[in-house]
Design a protein around this motif. Structure first.
Motif, PDB file in Angstrom:
ATOM      1  N   ALA A 175       0.847  -1.202   0.000  1.00  0.00           N
ATOM      2  CA  ALA A 175       0.000   0.000   0.000  1.00  0.00           C
ATOM      3  C   ALA A 175       0.874   1.240   0.000  1.00  0.00           C
ATOM      4  O   ALA A 175       1.993   1.219   0.519  1.00  0.00           O
ATOM      5  N   THR A 176       0.342   2.324  -0.563  1.00  0.00           N
ATOM      6  CA  THR A 176       1.073   3.589  -0.503  1.00  0.00           C
ATOM      7  C   THR A 176       0.900   4.172   0.907  1.00  0.00           C
ATOM      8  O   THR A 176      -0.024   3.784   1.646  1.00  0.00           O
ATOM      9  N   ALA A 177       1.774   5.124   1.241  1.00  0.00           N
ATOM     10  CA  ALA A 177       1.684   5.765   2.567  1.00  0.00           C
ATOM     11  C   ALA A 177       0.321   6.442   2.716  1.00  0.00           C
ATOM     12  O   ALA A 177      -0.304   6.409   3.775  1.00  0.00           O
ATOM     13  N   GLN A 178      -0.165   7.042   1.635  1.00  0.00           N
ATOM     14  CA  GLN A 178      -1.460   7.746   1.662  1.00  0.00           C
ATOM     15  C   GLN A 178      -2.605   6.766   1.930  1.00  0.00           C
ATOM     16  O   GLN A 178      -3.513   7.038   2.721  1.00  0.00           O
ATOM     17  N   GLN A 179      -2.563   5.592   1.273  1.00  0.00           N
ATOM     18  CA  GLN A 179      -3.614   4.575   1.500  1.00  0.00           C
ATOM     19  C   GLN A 179      -3.606   4.117   2.957  1.00  0.00           C
ATOM     20  O   GLN A 179      -4.654   3.958   3.576  1.00  0.00           O
ATOM     21  N   ARG A 180      -2.420   3.916   3.487  1.00  0.00           N
ATOM     22  CA  ARG A 180      -2.322   3.452   4.887  1.00  0.00           C
ATOM     23  C   ARG A 180      -2.837   4.517   5.854  1.00  0.00           C
ATOM     24  O   ARG A 180      -3.542   4.230   6.799  1.00  0.00           O
ATOM     25  N   ARG A 181      -2.530   5.766   5.544  1.00  0.00           N
ATOM     26  CA  ARG A 181      -2.987   6.879   6.397  1.00  0.00           C
ATOM     27  C   ARG A 181      -4.498   6.962   6.411  1.00  0.00           C
ATOM     28  O   ARG A 181      -5.121   7.084   7.462  1.00  0.00           O
ATOM     29  N   LEU A 182      -5.089   6.904   5.219  1.00  0.00           N
ATOM     30  CA  LEU A 182      -6.557   7.004   5.146  1.00  0.00           C
ATOM     31  C   LEU A 182      -7.206   5.793   5.811  1.00  0.00           C
ATOM     32  O   LEU A 182      -8.228   5.910   6.479  1.00  0.00           O
ATOM     33  N   PHE A 183      -6.583   4.631   5.636  1.00  0.00           N
ATOM     34  CA  PHE A 183      -7.119   3.415   6.283  1.00  0.00           C
ATOM     35  C   PHE A 183      -7.147   3.620   7.802  1.00  0.00           C
ATOM     36  O   PHE A 183      -8.128   3.275   8.467  1.00  0.00           O
ATOM     37  N   ASP A 184      -6.079   4.199   8.343  1.00  0.00           N
ATOM     38  CA  ASP A 184      -6.025   4.432   9.802  1.00  0.00           C
ATOM     39  C   ASP A 184      -7.119   5.392  10.264  1.00  0.00           C
ATOM     40  O   ASP A 184      -7.521   5.366  11.426  1.00  0.00           O
ATOM     41  N   GLU A 185      -7.578   6.259   9.363  1.00  0.00           N
ATOM     42  CA  GLU A 185      -8.617   7.232   9.749  1.00  0.00           C
ATOM     43  C   GLU A 185     -10.006   6.590   9.845  1.00  0.00           C
ATOM     44  O   GLU A 185     -10.929   7.213  10.362  1.00  0.00           O
ATOM     45  N   ILE A 186     -10.154   5.372   9.345  1.00  0.00           N
ATOM     46  CA  ILE A 186     -11.480   4.734   9.367  1.00  0.00           C
ATOM     47  C   ILE A 186     -12.009   4.636  10.791  1.00  0.00           C
ATOM     48  O   ILE A 186     -13.199   4.878  11.045  1.00  0.00           O
ATOM     49  N   ASP A 187     -11.140   4.317  11.731  1.00  0.00           N
ATOM     50  CA  ASP A 187     -11.601   4.175  13.117  1.00  0.00           C
ATOM     51  C   ASP A 187     -11.688   5.510  13.856  1.00  0.00           C
ATOM     52  O   ASP A 187     -12.188   5.552  14.974  1.00  0.00           O
ATOM     53  N   VAL A 188     -11.200   6.557  13.244  1.00  0.00           N
ATOM     54  CA  VAL A 188     -11.250   7.882  13.874  1.00  0.00           C
ATOM     55  C   VAL A 188     -12.480   8.654  13.375  1.00  0.00           C
ATOM     56  O   VAL A 188     -13.132   9.390  14.106  1.00  0.00           O
ATOM     57  N   ARG A 189     -12.822   8.462  12.096  1.00  0.00           N
ATOM     58  CA  ARG A 189     -13.926   9.205  11.477  1.00  0.00           C
ATOM     59  C   ARG A 189     -15.247   8.978  12.210  1.00  0.00           C
ATOM     60  O   ARG A 189     -15.555   7.885  12.637  1.00  0.00           O
ATOM     61  N   HIS A 190     -16.004  10.020  12.384  1.00  0.00           N
ATOM     62  CA  HIS A 190     -17.339   9.886  12.969  1.00  0.00           C
ATOM     63  C   HIS A 190     -18.153  11.119  12.598  1.00  0.00           C
ATOM     64  O   HIS A 190     -17.608  12.087  12.057  1.00  0.00           O
ATOM     65  N   THR A 191     -19.432  11.063  12.880  1.00  0.00           N
ATOM     66  CA  THR A 191     -20.308  12.208  12.604  1.00  0.00           C
ATOM     67  C   THR A 191     -20.388  13.063  13.862  1.00  0.00           C
ATOM     68  O   THR A 191     -20.697  12.548  14.933  1.00  0.00           O
ATOM     69  N   ASP A 192     -20.116  14.356  13.715  1.00  0.00           N
ATOM     70  CA  ASP A 192     -20.206  15.270  14.861  1.00  0.00           C
ATOM     71  C   ASP A 192     -21.289  16.308  14.554  1.00  0.00           C
ATOM     72  O   ASP A 192     -21.117  17.146  13.672  1.00  0.00           O
ATOM     73  N   ARG A 193     -22.408  16.237  15.285  1.00  0.00           N
ATOM     74  CA  ARG A 193     -23.555  17.112  15.006  1.00  0.00           C
ATOM     75  C   ARG A 193     -23.514  18.389  15.836  1.00  0.00           C
ATOM     76  O   ARG A 193     -24.443  19.174  15.791  1.00  0.00           O
TER      77      ARG A 193
END
Ligand code: FMN
Length: 335
Positions: free
Chosen positions: A111-129
């Protein structure tokens, strides 16, 4: 180009299962998680699960398909991050609107560094209302987020000036129409609020106790939640309209992939995202958004971008269905 020896069938199925599991962490309208996955040695198939479609608010399945597109992007990112080279056929069966994508892997590649970075964000991403604070999102960050959408076949049109005023009126109107429709109220009450033992839907602790102070109203869920709403007024928020060249299921799927890509990119840049979809659900307000695009495409979703208050407690995570409820390792069971 791919690296290494031929992959074993079991190894490939395991990679598909894992990708489906990661796909399940994607955002979806009202957290309906309207997808199902079929993992076999010939590929990973993504299908729409109409049993979790919002039949009243989303009769055409536009938001369902956008949600599935986000899951597709998550799954592809998981395969890349695990060192696979995925190939995708979108809308693979012209006779079935439920068959959304067929994924296969053609070999291995780091994987590219960018792909790995975005993959790591999957568990951080959330909806903030809650309202965003203080400063506006820097222009450079918005441009990178827009580029992420463009790279996935969609566009992101910034709404400013009179368009922003019209959006505020349209969002309020869409909320009013939804709340005055008894069937919509029943559907929303089913999916939103409470402690949600089903692991679907939006739990009360992800919904503010009172409507946040914003120029453009967020979705009115018709009942308060338990989330501390935060202080301030989200004057600094920036609004973008995610759009696609067409308005067919294949475009909706692409919009979902673009949504996932730009949301993960935003998370990586420290930018909070809130989708506003009631304006797209209601035909009369969707028309207003369509006119704002002046022929450039079709509106898919409004996105609010802002900086979250660093002093606020994180929003509690919204649960997901266990993977065995959405993935089958063999034939799709008959309902
Ligand atoms: C297509 C789509 C439409 C959405 N529309 C709204 C919306 O109108 N209002 C809102 O507060 N959240 C909206 N959301 C956010 C979902 O409610 C959220 O993704 C889901 O509850 C899961 O929570 P998470 O994003 O924190 O993981 C939408 C998400 C998607 C993918």
């Amino acid at each position: 180009m791919t690296d290494g020896p031929e992959p074993q069938a079991d190894e490939v199925i395991e990679a598909y299962r894992r990708a489906a599991e990661v796909g399940g962490r994607a955002p979806s309208v009202h957290n309906t998680q309207p997808w199902r996955w079929l993992a076999t040695r010939t590929g990973l198939e993504l299908r729409a699960d109409r049993s979790r479609q919002l039949r009243v608010a989303d009769p055409e399945g536009r938001l369902l398909t956008i949600s599935c597109g986000a899951a597709l992007h998550h799954a592809l990112l998981a395969l890349h991050a695990a060192g696979w080279v995925p190939q995708v056929v979108r809308m693979p069966d012209a006779r079935s609107a439920d068959a959304l994508a067929q994924i296969t892997v053609s070999g291995r590649q780091a994987a590219t560094a960018q792909q790995r970075r975005l993959f790591d964000e999957i568990d951080v991403r959330h909806t903030d209302r809650r309202p965003t604070i203080g400063h506006k999102v820097p222009h450079d960050a918005l441009e990178l987020i827009r580029q992420a959408a463009v790279n996935h076949g969609a566009g992101l049109h910034r709404l400013a000036g009179p368009d922003l005023d019209d959006l505020a009126v349209a969002a309020a109107r869409a909320n009013e129409i939804g709340l005055n429709d008894a069937d919509q109220r029943t559907e929303m009450d089913y999916w939103v609020g409470g402690t949600r033992p089903t692991r679907t839907g939006v739990p009360s602790d992800a919904v503010p106790q009172s409507p946040p102070q914003t120029d453009v109203p967020g979705r009115d869920f018709g009942r308060p939640g338990t989330l501390e709403p935060g202080h301030g007024h989200a004057h600094s928020a920036v609004y973008g309209l995610l759009f696609t060249p067409g308005d067919q299921p294949g475009d909706w799927l692409r919009a979902g992939e673009a949504l996932s890509a730009c949301w993960l990119k935003a998370t990586d840049l420290g930018v909070a995202v809130l989708p506003l979809s009631s304006v797209v659900e209601v035909p009369v307000t969707r028309q207003i958004l369509h006119r704002m695009l002046a022929g450039a495409g079709h509106p898919m979703l409004v996105l609010r971008f802002g900086l979250a208050d660093p002093d606020q407690a994180p929003v509690p995570g919204t649960p997901r269905l266990p993977a065995e409820r959405t993935t089958w390792p063999g034939q799709i069971p008959q309902p």
